[in-house]
Design a protein around this motif. Structure first.
Motif, PDB file in Angstrom:
ATOM      1  N   PRO A  65       0.824  -1.220   0.000  1.00 11.75           N
ATOM      2  CA  PRO A  65       0.000   0.000   0.000  1.00 11.75           C
ATOM      3  C   PRO A  65       0.854   1.264   0.000  1.00 11.75           C
ATOM      4  O   PRO A  65       1.937   1.276   0.576  1.00 11.75           O
ATOM      5  N   ASN A  66       0.401   2.303  -0.641  1.00 14.99           N
ATOM      6  CA  ASN A  66       1.038   3.607  -0.474  1.00 14.99           C
ATOM      7  C   ASN A  66      -0.014   4.661  -0.148  1.00 14.99           C
ATOM      8  O   ASN A  66      -1.217   4.442  -0.300  1.00 14.99           O
ATOM      9  N   LYS A  67       0.499   5.808   0.308  1.00 16.26           N
ATOM     10  CA  LYS A  67      -0.339   6.881   0.814  1.00 16.26           C
ATOM     11  C   LYS A  67      -1.409   7.317  -0.194  1.00 16.26           C
ATOM     12  O   LYS A  67      -2.531   7.648   0.155  1.00 16.26           O
ATOM     13  N   ASN A  68      -1.002   7.315  -1.450  1.00 10.76           N
ATOM     14  CA  ASN A  68      -1.875   7.734  -2.536  1.00 10.76           C
ATOM     15  C   ASN A  68      -3.192   6.944  -2.574  1.00 10.76           C
ATOM     16  O   ASN A  68      -4.227   7.454  -2.967  1.00 10.76           O
ATOM     17  N   TRP A  69      -3.125   5.705  -2.144  1.00 15.78           N
ATOM     18  CA  TRP A  69      -4.326   4.871  -2.155  1.00 15.78           C
ATOM     19  C   TRP A  69      -5.462   5.502  -1.370  1.00 15.78           C
ATOM     20  O   TRP A  69      -6.633   5.347  -1.709  1.00 15.78           O
ATOM     21  N   LEU A  70      -5.100   6.197  -0.288  1.00 18.46           N
ATOM     22  CA  LEU A  70      -6.130   6.786   0.566  1.00 18.46           C
ATOM     23  C   LEU A  70      -6.938   7.846  -0.164  1.00 18.46           C
ATOM     24  O   LEU A  70      -8.041   8.177   0.236  1.00 18.46           O
ATOM     25  N   PHE A  97      -8.257   7.590  -3.094  1.00 19.09           N
ATOM     26  CA  PHE A  97      -9.379   7.118  -3.908  1.00 19.09           C
ATOM     27  C   PHE A  97     -10.216   5.991  -3.311  1.00 19.09           C
ATOM     28  O   PHE A  97     -11.291   5.709  -3.808  1.00 19.09           O
ATOM     29  N   VAL A  98      -9.743   5.331  -2.253  1.00 18.85           N
ATOM     30  CA  VAL A  98     -10.645   4.337  -1.651  1.00 18.85           C
ATOM     31  C   VAL A  98     -11.703   5.088  -0.841  1.00 18.85           C
ATOM     32  O   VAL A  98     -11.434   6.184  -0.344  1.00 18.85           O
ATOM     33  N   ILE A  99     -12.895   4.529  -0.726  1.00 23.54           N
ATOM     34  CA  ILE A  99     -13.917   5.224   0.056  1.00 23.54           C
ATOM     35  C   ILE A  99     -14.530   4.362   1.151  1.00 23.54           C
ATOM     36  O   ILE A  99     -15.189   4.876   2.031  1.00 23.54           O
ATOM     37  N   SER A 100     -14.331   3.068   1.119  1.00 23.12           N
ATOM     38  CA  SER A 100     -14.947   2.273   2.186  1.00 23.12           C
ATOM     39  C   SER A 100     -14.106   2.372   3.455  1.00 23.12           C
ATOM     40  O   SER A 100     -12.878   2.469   3.405  1.00 23.12           O
ATOM     41  N   GLY A 101     -14.785   2.366   4.582  1.00 23.73           N
ATOM     42  CA  GLY A 101     -14.113   2.483   5.863  1.00 23.73           C
ATOM     43  C   GLY A 101     -13.125   1.350   6.082  1.00 23.73           C
ATOM     44  O   GLY A 101     -12.034   1.544   6.619  1.00 23.73           O
ATOM     45  N   LYS A 102     -13.499   0.181   5.644  1.00 25.00           N
ATOM     46  CA  LYS A 102     -12.667  -0.995   5.837  1.00 25.00           C
ATOM     47  C   LYS A 102     -11.330  -0.831   5.106  1.00 25.00           C
ATOM     48  O   LYS A 102     -10.263  -1.051   5.683  1.00 25.00           O
ATOM     49  N   ALA A 103     -11.382  -0.431   3.827  1.00 21.80           N
ATOM     50  CA  ALA A 103     -10.156  -0.249   3.051  1.00 21.80           C
ATOM     51  C   ALA A 103      -9.293   0.836   3.683  1.00 21.80           C
ATOM     52  O   ALA A 103      -8.085   0.657   3.858  1.00 21.80           O
ATOM     53  N   LYS A 104      -9.919   1.949   4.060  1.00 19.56           N
ATOM     54  CA  LYS A 104      -9.151   3.047   4.656  1.00 19.56           C
ATOM     55  C   LYS A 104      -8.412   2.593   5.905  1.00 19.56           C
ATOM     56  O   LYS A 104      -7.235   2.865   6.078  1.00 19.56           O
ATOM     57  N   ALA A 105      -9.148   1.896   6.789  1.00 20.96           N
ATOM     58  CA  ALA A 105      -8.557   1.475   8.048  1.00 20.96           C
ATOM     59  C   ALA A 105      -7.379   0.527   7.808  1.00 20.96           C
ATOM     60  O   ALA A 105      -6.322   0.649   8.430  1.00 20.96           O
ATOM     61  N   LYS A 106      -7.557  -0.394   6.882  1.00 23.30           N
ATOM     62  CA  LYS A 106      -6.492  -1.369   6.613  1.00 23.30           C
ATOM     63  C   LYS A 106      -5.270  -0.702   5.992  1.00 23.30           C
ATOM     64  O   LYS A 106      -4.133  -1.026   6.333  1.00 23.30           O
ATOM     65  N   ILE A 107      -5.488   0.201   5.062  1.00 25.72           N
ATOM     66  CA  ILE A 107      -4.361   0.880   4.418  1.00 25.72           C
ATOM     67  C   ILE A 107      -3.590   1.693   5.457  1.00 25.72           C
ATOM     68  O   ILE A 107      -2.370   1.630   5.532  1.00 25.72           O
ATOM     69  N   LYS A 108      -4.342   2.419   6.300  1.00 27.85           N
ATOM     70  CA  LYS A 108      -3.680   3.233   7.312  1.00 27.85           C
ATOM     71  C   LYS A 108      -2.842   2.379   8.253  1.00 27.85           C
ATOM     72  O   LYS A 108      -1.716   2.737   8.588  1.00 27.85           O
TER      73      LYS A 108
END
Ligand code: MN
Length: 738
Positions: free
Chosen positions: A473-478, A480-491
């Protein structure tokens, strides 16, 4: 509220009224409470009355009316069980009175203790205001996976506070209304309590934008007779035919909530008259469970026999219920006088669930063995709560993104159905499948076409995720993702990676210290953190590792006895790092907006362009001083609910000698001379400074917008009025830019 009117009553009258309310409460249960439950209810009532006996609300009435009203909502409007009503009666006792949680457990039991604990705010004073609010939300949400009743009672509490908001100070009103709009109304929606959600939103709008609220309310009234006639013409043949074909049903009309009308006007920059779905017709069928779907489609076929459907606006929430449990068949048809009319076809069971949500949902659950969307959602929230990201504010933002109103349905390669928030990308889908698929996602095939991970999906897509073991994952992903689950996992994965990288930085610093003959100990590391203005050792190591901090250029220090000391002249911290320096002490009592500059410096926010006369508030920014926003600014609810303590009261002095930028839009019938008529109307006698003007014409209808400078709301209003008088003009409205 009937209770407010009683506040000047004598003590005898008050206690009579309290008993009356309690008896009303006992009559409001869907099923008769058992004698055991009745005993507990009585005890809860008596405990609450005694605990609150000295307290009064801001309105002056005895405090006990509040828990009684909350309990009434819980029993009557949510159809919850007696234990929830006990919790509602006691919900403020531990926070505000001598009653402790141990008392609750001794008097009632463990379950009651658990519920009341969930309803009691965190009182720790060492938390900042902003994070305390977030922590309270988080605490409340944590109970969701165990017992959703805590949140339901909390929603009832908030609803009653909104209903009685007029007793509060104006700045408090704004803050509470914003919080409600930001968090509680979406939560109510997500739990399927659509009626309560609508009421919360309407009340919030009433306080945040009184004029717009009143104007819409009035327009709904003004158009009522016309609407009733239209509905009669529309429903007559449908009702006759439904009867003829032997269906049991009732037909209702639902006017959209004021808030959703307002929202639509804002979002689409259209006047009230152009909100096409102002009301919906509801056909509610009395149908047996196994006949539900067939009966609904039967009714659909009757409706569309009389009125032509727009099949693009067909929504089948019966085959695919929404995540909040909502089931219904929606169709928009062309009604009399060329008006589009939405018809919602559903059974009584579905109608019950759509209004009362969670409780009604469980009532029917035993009848229907399908796993509901709500269960899936609760499971998702539970998963997110377990993610290691401890920052409560981030958590709330992520959680909020899970409360999206619209959803799409997409398929896995094997044909399994997945629900995602509308706007979700291929990467969101990957995280939905599994977090390990998410972190390794390099692209996707949508209906066999190769697309990037940021590709936005639409309903019906079949998505095949492509992964690679080299991906991370990289910061840029945050972005364009919009689901809470994806955001939390990427972070959390970025955090993990940062930690790993920082180990290298730590080594570099250790060597540097060795070279300088400085001990590698916190007494030497902390000054370095200060020197570079970073907030943790990990951050310091990380910036060293990635080269953002170059130790070769380290200067302005002396080494003495294995200890490093820096000169007084520190590097000025970059503006974005100053955030922490705000404290409650800097809170200012309120500002008066005039042009003398004697009061305080402020700037008008560009996001909403306030003009003199608008309802406004000040917001203390990090680097640009005070910004003045309109209370209906699109950013206002987020600012107020996250940073309530940075909101400052503001009012116009009325002596402003300044011009404000405003934007108005208008529509009319195309006519060669109209542009000229408009420009000359504006220049004559209005002393206007125009910034831009544009027109567009299509099929005989034109629309246009003007940006111009005005002195205040009155000035703008008189302008709008004079434009409305021009022949050929149909609508003129002020809008907020987005
Ligand atoms: Mn309360």
């Amino acid at each position: 509220m009937t209770t407010i009117a009683t506040y000047k009553a004598s003590p005898e009258e008050e206690s009579k009224e309290i008993k009356k309310q309690y008896r009303k409460l006992l009559r409001s249960f869907q099923r008769e409470p058992s004698s055991e439950e009745k005993k507990k209810l009585k005890k809860a009532f008596l405990v609450a009355v005694d605990a609150h006996k000295e307290d009064r609300r801001k309105s002056g009435e005895p405090y006990i009316f509040h828990p009684l009203a909350v309990a009434q909502i819980v029993a009557e409007e949510m159809s919850l069980d007696p234990i929830s009503v006990v919790a509602a009666l006691l919900h403020d006792t531990v926070e505000d009175t001598y009653i402790t949680l141990d008392d609750i457990e001794n008097l009632f039991g463990e379950k009651e203790r658990y519920l009341i604990d969930g309803l009691t705010k965190i009182s720790s004073t060492n938390l900042q205001t902003e994070s305390r609010q977030a922590e309270n939300f988080r605490k409340m949400l944590l109970t969701l996976s165990d017992d959703v009743r805590v949140i339901l009672v909390k929603l009832a509490d908030r609803l009653h506070n909104m209903r009685t908001l007029s007793a509060m100070r104006p700045d408090k009103q704004l803050q509470i209304a914003s919080e409600t709009l930001y968090m509680y109304a979406p939560l109510a929606y997500r739990l399927g309590l659509s009626k309560i959600k609508n009421e919360m939103e309407d009340l919030a709008l009433k306080y945040r934008e009184a004029n717009a609220y009143k104007a819409i309310e009035q327009k709904i009234k003004d158009t009522e007779i016309e609407r009733t006639k239209l509905i009669q013409i529309f429903t007559k043949p449908i009702i006759d035919e439904l009867k003829k074909q032997g269906l049991k049903f009732q037909v209702k009309t639902r006017v959209k909530s004021i808030y959703s009308i307002w929202n639509k006007m804002q979002k689409q920059s259209i006047p009230f008259e152009q909100v096409y779905d102002l009301f919906a017709i509801r056909v509610i069928l009395d149908s047996k469970l196994e006949r539900e779907k067939a009966d609904c489609w039967h009714a659909y076929s009757i409706v569309t026999d009389f009125w032509r459907p727009n099949t693009e606006r067909l929504r089948d929430w019966i085959s695919n219920p929404k995540a909040n449990g909502y089931e219904s068949l929606h169709i928009t048809v062309m009604g009399p006088k060329g008006k589009w009319i939405e018809v919602q076809i559903r059974t009584e069971r579905m109608d019950d669930i759509s209004e009362k949500g969670y409780a009604a949902h469980w009532k029917y659950k035993s009848n229907k063995e399908t796993e509901s969307g709500l269960d899936t959602w609760i499971a998702q929230v539970r998963e997110m709560l377990e993610s290691p990201d401890a920052d409560a504010i981030n958590f709330i933002d992520d959680f909020k993104s899970n409360l999206f109103t619209e959803e799409i349905f997409v398929f896995t390669p094997k044909g399994d159905l997945k629900k995602l928030p509308s706007g979700a990308t291929a990467l969101d889908f990957a995280f939905e499948i599994h977090s390990q698929v998410g972190v390794k996602c390099v692209g996707a095939k949508v209906d066999n076409k190769l697309v990037p991970i940021s590709h936005v999906l639409k309903s019906g897509d079949q998505v095949d995720i492509l992964t690679s073991n080299n991906q991370k994952p990289n910061k840029n992903w945050l972005s364009f993702v919009i689901s809470g689950k994806a955001k939390a996992k990427i972070k959390s994965s970025l955090k993990e990676e940062k930690k790993e990288i920082s180990f290298d930085g730590k080594e570099i610093l250790r060597r540097k210290f060795k070279g300088l003959k400085v001990d590698f100990e916190s007494r030497n590391i902390t000054p370095l953190e200060k020197h570079f203005n970073v907030d943790s050792a990990t951050e310091l190591y990380y910036q060293i590792a990635i080269g953002k901090i170059d130790l070769k250029k380290l200067n302005g220090y002396t080494v003495d006895n294995k200890t490093i000391t820096f000169d007084k002249t520190r590097i000025e911290p970059p503006a974005s790092k100053k955030k922490k320096s705000f404290s409650k002490k800097e809170k200012i009592e309120g500002i008066v907006l005039d042009d003398k500059g004697a009061n305080l410096n402020y700037k008008l926010a560009k996001c909403c362009n306030p003009i003199e006369g608008d309802q406004v508030f000040g917001f203390l920014t990090i680097s640009e001083g005070i910004k003045i926003h309109r209370t209906n600014c699109p950013n206002a609810s987020q600012l107020m609910s996250h940073y309530g303590y940075r909101v400052i009261k503001a009012a116009w002095s009325g002596e402003e000698d300044k011009e404000f930028l405003a934007k108005i839009i208008f529509t009319g019938i195309d006519d060669l001379g109209l542009v000229h008529k408009i420009t000359s109307a504006l220049s004559q006698g209005h002393d206007i400074n125009m910034k831009s003007i544009s027109f567009e014409s299509k099929d005989g209808i034109f629309s246009g917008e003007i940006k111009l400078f005005v002195q205040n709301t009155q000035h703008l209003q008189s302008l709008i009025e004079s434009l409305k008088e021009l022949e050929g003009i149909m609508t003129v409205d002020r809008i907020i830019e987005r």
